[in-house]
Scaffold this motif. Structure first.
Motif, mmCIF file in Angstrom:
data_model
loop_
_atom_site.group_PDB
_atom_site.id
_atom_site.type_symbol
_atom_site.label_atom_id
_atom_site.label_comp_id
_atom_site.label_asym_id
_atom_site.label_seq_id
_atom_site.Cartn_x
_atom_site.Cartn_y
_atom_site.Cartn_z
ATOM 1 N N HIS A 1 33.581 -2.492 -0.061
ATOM 2 C CA HIS A 1 32.146 -2.717 0.000
ATOM 3 C C HIS A 1 31.424 -1.646 -0.811
ATOM 4 O O HIS A 1 31.748 -0.462 -0.729
ATOM 5 C CB HIS A 1 31.673 -2.673 1.458
ATOM 6 C CG HIS A 1 30.186 -2.649 1.617
ATOM 7 N ND1 HIS A 1 29.501 -1.568 2.126
ATOM 8 C CD2 HIS A 1 29.239 -3.574 1.299
ATOM 9 C CE1 HIS A 1 28.206 -1.830 2.137
ATOM 10 N NE2 HIS A 1 28.024 -3.042 1.636
ATOM 11 N N SER A 2 30.450 -2.076 -1.615
ATOM 12 C CA SER A 2 29.566 -1.157 -2.330
ATOM 13 C C SER A 2 30.392 -0.188 -3.183
ATOM 14 O O SER A 2 31.184 -0.607 -4.017
ATOM 15 C CB SER A 2 28.672 -0.426 -1.327
ATOM 16 O OG SER A 2 27.624 0.250 -1.969
ATOM 17 N N ALA B 1 18.687 3.689 7.218
ATOM 18 C CA ALA B 1 19.376 3.080 6.085
ATOM 19 C C ALA B 1 19.915 1.702 6.455
ATOM 20 O O ALA B 1 19.844 0.758 5.659
ATOM 21 C CB ALA B 1 20.509 3.989 5.612
ATOM 22 N N ALA B 2 20.447 1.570 7.667
ATOM 23 C CA ALA B 2 20.974 0.273 8.095
ATOM 24 C C ALA B 2 19.863 -0.759 8.214
ATOM 25 O O ALA B 2 20.034 -1.915 7.819
ATOM 26 C CB ALA B 2 21.709 0.425 9.420
ATOM 27 N N ARG B 3 18.730 -0.353 8.749
ATOM 28 C CA ARG B 3 17.614 -1.295 8.880
ATOM 29 C C ARG B 3 17.128 -1.760 7.513
ATOM 30 O O ARG B 3 16.775 -2.932 7.334
ATOM 31 C CB ARG B 3 16.462 -0.651 9.670
ATOM 32 C CG ARG B 3 16.736 -0.507 11.150
ATOM 33 C CD ARG B 3 15.455 -0.263 11.915
ATOM 34 N NE ARG B 3 14.833 1.012 11.562
ATOM 35 C CZ ARG B 3 15.056 2.160 12.195
ATOM 36 N NH1 ARG B 3 15.913 2.198 13.220
ATOM 37 N NH2 ARG B 3 14.458 3.262 11.836
ATOM 38 N N THR C 1 19.762 -4.478 5.837
ATOM 39 C CA THR C 1 20.179 -5.684 6.553
ATOM 40 C C THR C 1 19.001 -6.636 6.673
ATOM 41 O O THR C 1 17.845 -6.206 6.711
ATOM 42 C CB THR C 1 20.695 -5.355 7.968
ATOM 43 O OG1 THR C 1 19.691 -4.624 8.684
ATOM 44 C CG2 THR C 1 21.981 -4.548 7.929
ATOM 45 N N VAL C 2 19.320 -7.915 6.741
ATOM 46 C CA VAL C 2 18.302 -8.913 7.034
ATOM 47 C C VAL C 2 17.927 -8.870 8.509
ATOM 48 O O VAL C 2 16.775 -9.070 8.877
ATOM 49 C CB VAL C 2 18.803 -10.314 6.633
ATOM 50 C CG1 VAL C 2 17.864 -11.407 7.146
ATOM 51 C CG2 VAL C 2 18.932 -10.411 5.117
ATOM 52 N N CYS C 3 18.921 -8.564 9.343
ATOM 53 C CA CYS C 3 18.643 -8.481 10.780
ATOM 54 C C CYS C 3 17.746 -7.300 11.124
ATOM 55 O O CYS C 3 17.130 -7.267 12.196
ATOM 56 C CB CYS C 3 19.942 -8.407 11.575
ATOM 57 S SG CYS C 3 20.916 -6.904 11.335
ATOM 58 N N LEU D 1 24.322 -4.500 3.590
ATOM 59 C CA LEU D 1 25.327 -4.362 4.646
ATOM 60 C C LEU D 1 25.695 -5.754 5.159
ATOM 61 O O LEU D 1 25.433 -6.121 6.300
ATOM 62 C CB LEU D 1 24.799 -3.477 5.777
ATOM 63 C CG LEU D 1 24.666 -1.987 5.440
ATOM 64 C CD1 LEU D 1 23.989 -1.235 6.580
ATOM 65 C CD2 LEU D 1 26.038 -1.372 5.139
ATOM 66 N N LEU D 2 26.316 -6.529 4.302
ATOM 67 C CA LEU D 2 26.577 -7.928 4.628
ATOM 68 C C LEU D 2 27.588 -8.083 5.753
ATOM 69 O O LEU D 2 27.676 -9.151 6.373
ATOM 70 C CB LEU D 2 26.995 -8.710 3.388
ATOM 71 C CG LEU D 2 28.294 -8.399 2.667
ATOM 72 C CD1 LEU D 2 28.462 -9.414 1.516
ATOM 73 C CD2 LEU D 2 28.357 -7.018 2.081
ATOM 74 N N MET D 3 28.362 -7.048 6.057
ATOM 75 C CA MET D 3 29.288 -7.149 7.193
ATOM 76 C C MET D 3 28.546 -7.173 8.529
ATOM 77 O O MET D 3 29.089 -7.617 9.533
ATOM 78 C CB MET D 3 30.310 -6.014 7.188
ATOM 79 C CG MET D 3 29.710 -4.635 7.324
ATOM 80 S SD MET D 3 29.110 -3.975 5.772
ATOM 81 C CE MET D 3 30.644 -3.571 4.974
ATOM 82 N N PHE D 4 27.280 -6.741 8.545
ATOM 83 C CA PHE D 4 26.438 -6.861 9.740
ATOM 84 C C PHE D 4 25.754 -8.229 9.788
ATOM 85 O O PHE D 4 25.726 -8.879 10.815
ATOM 86 C CB PHE D 4 25.377 -5.769 9.755
ATOM 87 C CG PHE D 4 25.879 -4.411 10.149
ATOM 88 C CD1 PHE D 4 27.220 -4.179 10.414
ATOM 89 C CD2 PHE D 4 25.007 -3.337 10.247
ATOM 90 C CE1 PHE D 4 27.680 -2.921 10.778
ATOM 91 C CE2 PHE D 4 25.452 -2.078 10.612
ATOM 92 C CZ PHE D 4 26.794 -1.866 10.872
#
Length: 285
Positions: free
Chosen positions: A100-101, A169-171, A174-176, A268-271
């Motif tokens: 990833h990335s 960073a995660a927020r 991600t789309v969620c 973060l497409l795995m989320f």
């Protein structure tokens, strides 16, 4: 034993204790995360793979629970690390490598340098530089990154702000709009100075690793194995999204890879789309 300790072990690779997890059964796949990531970032993907695959994931030096390295990261060095982790686990046959990335550089280098060990290559919203050039004074830049991390650690910056920076960073990626990783593990891993130092060193050496891989592409072909590029598509009809997808299509064309999209998904497409990630890995060999 907690759910996150089951399957975990520490292997001494090049003299460093690396945190490694092996789960499931069947053909082997390796999952390698992006800049600054930890093993638990794959938690939503792994249960979709373990009924069909032996899944190996590990923390690069300084990240997650692994010890730091005295050496700056390189594409060849990270490819060799993957090989040595697999060898230490007794998994010496061909495997699918998914990165990833930033880790897309590492797994592509693995496929080129160890073609006999590669059954498939999956790049998950992988980093891509069309014409990279290494920056001057790599040793000085690495020293600067280590020094900055040391000063920040002395001021308790990682302890006070590391988990919050990780969640932000995660927020943003991600789309969620949230960090789906366990909060206790985020605190455990991102309050440490070694995690900050590892992330700064990876970021500082990014173009050097990209240039190293570009040179490798010139004289070391990919093996005759399936290659897949899975791009994150957030579903927005805007120039930024179009540019990101165009770069991923260019990467797929360069490698002769199958191009797929995970929709809707942030970087973060795995989320956001663990199902799409798992399907790309399962279809790769």
């Amino acid at each position: 034993m907690t759910p996150h300790s089951a399957g975990s072990r520490f292997l001494r690779i090049d003299g460093l204790p690396l945190h490694v997890r092996r789960e499931g059964s069947g053909p082997v796949c390796v999952l390698s995360g992006g800049l600054g990531s930890s093993w638990f970032d794959w938690d939503l993907v792994v249960p979709l793979l373990t009924p069909y695959r032996t899944v190996v994931r590990f923390d690069r030096p300084g990240l997650g629970l692994s010890a730091p390295s005295p050496h700056a990261p390189t594409a060849a060095g990270e490819a060799e690390r993957i090989r040595r982790v697999l060898d230490a686990l007794g998994l010496t046959g061909p495997c699918t490598v998914a990165g990833h990335s930033l880790a897309a550089f590492h797994v592509e280098a693995f496929a080129r340098l160890h073609p006999e060990r590669t059954a498939g290559l999956v790049l998950l919203d992988g980093s891509f530089e069309p014409d990279p050039s290494p920056l001057p004074a790599p040793a000085l830049r690495d020293l600067t990154a280590r020094t900055a991390a040391g000063l920040a650690t002395a001021l308790a910056v990682p302890y006070l702000f590391g988990p919050a920076a990780r969640r932000l960073a995660a927020r943003e990626n991600t789309v969620c709009g949230e960090d789906l990783a366990p909060a206790a593990l985020v605190r455990r891993c991102y309050r440490t100075g070694r995690s900050l130092r590892a992330a700064l060193r990876e970021n500082t050496g990014y173009l050097d690793v990209a240039a190293e891989l570009a040179e490798l592409r010139r004289h070391t072909p990919l093996p005759a194995a399936p290659v897949t590029v899975l791009a994150a598509d957030d579903g927005r009809d805007d120039p930024a999204t179009h540019r990101r997808l165009a770069r991923q299509r260019t990467l797929a064309g360069l490698l002769g890879a199958e191009f797929r999209t995970a929709v809707p998904a942030g970087h973060l497409l795995m989320f956001d789309r663990p199902d799409s990630v798992a399907r790309a890995v399962l279809d790769s060999a």
